[in-house]
Design an enzyme around this catalytic site. Structure first.
Site, PDB file in Angstrom:
ATOM      1  N   ARG A 115       5.249  13.043  23.172  1.00 49.27           N
ATOM      2  CA  ARG A 115       4.103  12.585  22.395  1.00 49.27           C
ATOM      3  C   ARG A 115       2.797  12.671  23.200  1.00 49.27           C
ATOM      4  NH1 ARG A 115       5.342   6.935  20.224  1.00 49.27           N
ATOM      5  NH2 ARG A 115       6.408   6.761  22.231  1.00 49.27           N
ATOM      6  N   LYS A 120       1.632  11.665   0.954  1.00 48.13           N
ATOM      7  CA  LYS A 120       2.801  12.354   1.515  1.00 48.13           C
ATOM      8  C   LYS A 120       2.794  13.846   1.212  1.00 48.13           C
ATOM      9  CE  LYS A 120       5.388   8.497   2.348  1.00 48.13           C
ATOM     10  NZ  LYS A 120       6.474   8.061   3.160  1.00 48.13           N
ATOM     11  N   ARG A 164       0.320   9.180  14.719  1.00 47.93           N
ATOM     12  CA  ARG A 164       1.456   8.293  14.455  1.00 47.93           C
ATOM     13  C   ARG A 164       2.760   9.067  14.299  1.00 47.93           C
ATOM     14  NH1 ARG A 164       0.038   3.033  12.367  1.00 47.93           N
ATOM     15  NH2 ARG A 164       2.122   2.764  11.537  1.00 47.93           N
ATOM     16  N   CYS A 165       3.793   8.564  14.966  1.00 49.85           N
ATOM     17  CA  CYS A 165       5.105   9.186  14.862  1.00 49.85           C
ATOM     18  C   CYS A 165       6.119   8.141  14.436  1.00 49.85           C
ATOM     19  CB  CYS A 165       5.546   9.722  16.213  1.00 49.85           C
ATOM     20  SG  CYS A 165       4.447  10.963  16.843  1.00 49.85           S
ATOM     21  N   CYS A 182       5.022  -0.659  -3.119  1.00 53.62           N
ATOM     22  CA  CYS A 182       3.591  -0.637  -2.851  1.00 53.62           C
ATOM     23  C   CYS A 182       2.996   0.746  -3.005  1.00 53.62           C
ATOM     24  CB  CYS A 182       3.287  -1.183  -1.466  1.00 53.62           C
ATOM     25  SG  CYS A 182       4.488  -0.759  -0.223  1.00 53.62           S
ATOM     26  N   HIS A 224      -4.613  -3.758   3.317  1.00 50.09           N
ATOM     27  CA  HIS A 224      -4.827  -2.661   4.265  1.00 50.09           C
ATOM     28  C   HIS A 224      -6.163  -2.761   4.980  1.00 50.09           C
ATOM     29  CE1 HIS A 224      -1.855  -1.400   1.322  1.00 50.09           C
ATOM     30  NE2 HIS A 224      -1.283  -0.796   2.335  1.00 50.09           N
ATOM     31  N   CYS A 284       0.899  -6.240  -0.368  1.00 49.83           N
ATOM     32  CA  CYS A 284       1.980  -5.756   0.518  1.00 49.83           C
ATOM     33  C   CYS A 284       2.182  -6.791   1.625  1.00 49.83           C
ATOM     34  CB  CYS A 284       1.633  -4.380   1.091  1.00 49.83           C
ATOM     35  SG  CYS A 284       3.037  -3.543   1.865  1.00 49.83           S
TER      36      CYS A 284
HETATM   37  N1  GLN Z   1       8.874  -7.202   3.085  1.00 46.40           N
HETATM   38  C1  GLN Z   1       8.152  -6.164   3.723  1.00 46.40           C
HETATM   39  C2  GLN Z   1       6.942  -6.737   4.456  1.00 46.40           C
HETATM   40  O1  GLN Z   1       6.358  -7.635   3.989  1.00 46.40           O
HETATM   41  C3  GLN Z   1       7.677  -5.107   2.746  1.00 46.40           C
HETATM   42  C4  GLN Z   1       6.994  -3.953   3.434  1.00 46.40           C
HETATM   43  C5  GLN Z   1       6.599  -2.801   2.537  1.00 46.40           C
HETATM   44  O2  GLN Z   1       6.515  -2.922   1.351  1.00 46.40           O
HETATM   45  N2  GLN Z   1       6.341  -1.652   3.084  1.00 46.40           N
HETATM   46  O3  GLN Z   1       6.558  -6.269   5.490  1.00 46.40           O
HETATM   47 ZN    ZN Z   2       4.550  -3.023   0.378  1.00 54.32          ZN
END
Ligand code: GLN
Ligand code: ZN
Length: 755
Positions: free
Chosen positions: A16, A116, A517-518, A645, A696, A728
């Site tokens: 890396r 993606k 990121r890997c 998500c 995010h 999330c």
């Molecule tokens: N339960 C996981 C978290 O809260 C869900 C993560 C996700 O959706 N990528 O981190």
């Molecule tokens: Zn999520």
């Protein structure tokens, strides 16, 4: 004579190295020269590795400082206005501003959207097109890289992302078809290709993976003409058109075969050639070694496959199915996988060696080659027959799936009533998605524990403190349904994989996910089962420390499958169902231990969708089946949650409903609840927690903003079915903003209840 064609090699570096220098550069700790020097070394090593291992057609311009689609954005000068670039050649400053956003005085902008790359776990930056979009050659990267190789004595085939894929992967704000920009874009390709011709490229590879997807007649009608133009632009250079990740639809394949391109690359691991006999006077590049997985090829089988190809083609090339970008570098560096399993594996360098041995066997076999093939046959056989792989008990279990295993005892309506009476939750109940901030103390403690610098008892008591603290914080904020915080977990797949049989982990199996990121995906090598409970200890511990409801937290079978290297000796479906039973056992144990709400996360359900629409139904059937196997073991009184998500539910809404989870939490805040209309149109039957703020970013929205979103949701969906939660998990956030956002969220829910 068979030749070896490399259609792309990993670029992040065996250790890396690119990641390291990029991150230093971004922090201002490395100069531009250091960045360029490291890149030069990486490229040189890649070219040398290809040469040393018999590659005849070595590639260039597969290197990237961040992403090959971003490189193409620069190459054709499709820089969105907000980056304010007036440069003739795009600078690193603009390049990384598009990749990562910029927060300087002169330039305060967010990054391009990332998504993606087909059905891989690699993310590309999404081109943005305006209706009056102009294009202009704005980078010299492919030319410089070609010359860089030439100076070192390597004759290379530059790789250029094709115009169709580039346009169709982009997005537009205004309402028009991206493909209508083709005529404006092609003149830039003319400049690129004629320049490559001028500097001496014998072959140029044009990547058009978009062509493996089902295309409409408009696009199909443009293929041949576009390819003919590219061929013309390239002058005396030859064009190899590369397709990969699937087979081509017949009509698309016909257009390509009938075009003037000099060669075509096919993915023969995931697809085949519809009409081999129609190909005349072209080179075909057979993608026979899997570029997306880490298993050793069965070389004897591959060799006879090629021998059996009934074709008049004289010029046959062999290759990996797609770019080796999706495979780790070099198995020789690996020191964690048990040696019995290691001999079944093959990383990028080993795949070149495999190709070389196929080539030698077909051209002029040698003693060394015969020995290599014998060893390969023995390793392949060893894997097939290994006791490590097969468990009769596990196999039998997936043969006995009945409707009783798949379905909850009662309908949702009946369960909901029962659950309402037991849980007595208020209107708009509040909860979170599972994880709380993984602060540096958590990561340090885990690292120390792994290095034996902390004893198990010490590590455990640290985690207990963290968990209790998170519970207290949630109680203080007055959240209705609590989570334990997932402090004990490194990663939502790895944590489970480490405790399941049939999984192994690598020390060196890094693949690029995006930018620097890997990820190191687990390897599923054998039948999967759960020797003992995985999450019961922490869920039970947490539930015992609060009077409120504590949600149990699991990763779903499709997400575990999707984010691993999956065995290739049985259908993916079978592996998914095995994982599903392992999760089912866990769900059952959680319930036995008084956990009354259990969340099974499936963030990767959608990304598992096959590239061809015609394959969707079959996939969704078994994906839903897998989820239901995991969940349906519980009593009616136990509430099953799931979490996803992403924002594009339209295509899979029937499948989402078929999961029959009591509650689903989804990402909506970034799309301003638009996706709820999908749920409304479809009359989604169960409960929903539309994310009311975006985790995010560290920004904390006001309670009015959150209330507005909840009100909007309750206009579309029965208010009694709405939950209030972030969109999330909170693991990437810091505590201060987390607490403040959650307080605001609870306040919003409470105010709405009373109004
Ligand atoms: N339960 C996981 C978290 O809260 C869900 C993560 C996700 O959706 N990528 O981190
Ligand atoms: Zn999520």
């Amino acid at each position: 004579m068979i030749k070896i064609n490399c259609i792309g090699y990993p670029r992040i570096g065996p250790k890396r190295e690119l990641k390291v220098v990029l991150e230093k550069y971004w922090k201002g700790e490395a100069s531009e020269k250091e960045l360029l020097d490291s890149a030069h070394t990486l490229k040189k090593d890649n070219w040398q590795t290809q040469k040393d291992n018999g590659v005849d057609i070595i590639c260039s311009n597969d290197f990237s400082f961040y992403d090959q689609v971003l490189d193409t954005i620069c190459l054709v000068g499709a820089i969105p206005d907000r980056y304010k670039s007036k440069e003739n050649l795009i600078s690193f400053k603009t390049y990384f501003a598009m990749a990562r956003g910029s927060q300087t005085k002169e330039l305060d902008v967010s990054a391009l959207e990332m998504t993606k790359w087909f059905d891989t776990n690699y993310h590309y930056l999404v081109p943005e097109f305006a209706k009056n979009q102009n294009f202009k050659l704005s980078s010299d990267k492919p030319f410089k890289e070609f010359e860089e190789a030439q100076k070192l004595g390597f004759k290379t085939k530059p790789i250029i992302l094709g115009p169709l894929t580039f346009l169709l992967l982009g997005k537009t704000e205004e309402n028009f078809e991206q493909i209508s920009l083709l005529n404006k874009l092609l003149p830039v390709y003319e400049q690129i290709l004629s320049k490559l011709n001028k500097i001496g490229a014998e072959w140029i590879q044009i990547d058009e993976p978009i062509l493996v997807k089902n295309q409409n007649t408009k696009v199909i009608s443009l293929i041949k003409d576009t390819l003919n133009k590219l061929k013309k632009y390239a002058g005396s250079s030859k064009i190899l058109l590369a397709t990969y990740f699937e087979k081509l639809d017949k009509e698309v394949e016909n257009e390509i075969i009938n075009s003037d391109v000099d060669g075509i690359h096919f993915d023969l691991v995931r697809g085949n050639i519809n009409n081999l006999n129609a190909i005349k006077d072209k080179v075909i590049s057979l993608g026979i070694v899997d570029g997306r997985n880490i298993w050793k090829s069965d070389l004897n089988k591959k060799i006879s496959e090629i021998k059996n190809l009934k074709s008049n083609i004289k010029d046959i090339w062999i290759s990996s199915s797609c770019s080796l970008l999706h495979t780790p570098y070099n198995l020789e560096l690996e020191n964690k996988v048990p040696k019995e399993i290691k001999k079944w594996l093959s990383f990028s360098k080993q795949k070149l060696i495999e190709l070389n041995n196929i080539k030698i066997a077909l051209n002029e076999s040698s003693a060394v080659n015969i020995k290599y093939l014998e060893q390969n046959a023995s390793d392949v056989k060893d894997r097939q027959q290994s006791k490590l792989i097969h468990s009769q008990k596990v196999k039998e279990r997936i043969d006995t799936i009945t409707s009783k295993i798949l379905n909850r005892k009662s309908s949702y309506a009946k369960r909901a009533e029962l659950q309402r009476n037991i849980f007595k939750l208020p209107l708009f109940p509040t909860t979170t998605i599972g994880s709380f901030p993984q602060t540096s103390d958590v990561r340090n403690a885990r690292a120390k524990f792994k290095k034996n610098e902390l004893t198990e008892t010490q590590y455990e008591s640290f985690l207990k403190e963290k968990t209790i603290d998170a519970i207290k914080k949630q109680e203080e904020i007055d959240i209705d349904v609590l989570v334990h915080g997932e402090f004990e977990r490194n990663d939502m797949v790895e944590y489970f994989g480490e405790q399941l049989s049939g999984f192994t982990f690598t020390s060196s199996g890094w693949v690029q996910s995006y930018g620097s990121r890997c990820v190191k995906p687990p390897i599923i090598f054998g039948d999967v089962s759960r020797p003992k409970p995985m999450t019961v200890f922490w869920s039970k511990f947490a539930q015992e420390h609060t009077k409120k409801i504590m949600k149990g937290m699991l990763t779903g079978p499709i997400t575990i499958l999707q984010w691993s290297f999956v065995r290739d000796d049985q259908p993916r479906k079978d592996t998914a169902l095995q994982i599903a039973f392992a999760i089912r056992d866990e769900v059952e144990d959680l319930e036995k231990n008084k956990i009354v709400m259990i969340q099974i996360d499936e963030p990767a359900l959608r990304e598992g969708l096959p590239l061809k629409k015609s394959d969707w139904k079959n996939y969704l059937n078994w994906a839903v089946e897998a989820f239901k196997i995991s969940a349906a073991v519980v009593k009616d009184e136990t509430q099953i949650h799931t979490h996803m998500c992403y924002a594009e539910f339209e295509d899979i809404i029937d499948a989402i409903a078929a999961l029959d989870a009591d509650v689903i939490s989804i990402e909506t805040s970034r799309s301003r609840m638009e996706l709820l209309t999908t749920f409304e149109k479809f009359k989604y039957p169960n409960e929903i927690g539309p994310g009311v703020y975006d985790i995010h970013s560290p920004r904390v929205p006001s309670s009015d903003e959150m209330k507005e979103l909840i009100i909007k949701a309750s206009k579309l969906i029965d208010k009694n079915k709405i939950w209030v939660n972030p969109d999330c998990g909170l693991k990437t956030r810091a505590w201060p903003e987390t607490l403040s956002a959650l307080k605001t969220m609870v306040k919003a829910a409470k105010e709405l209840r009373s109004s």
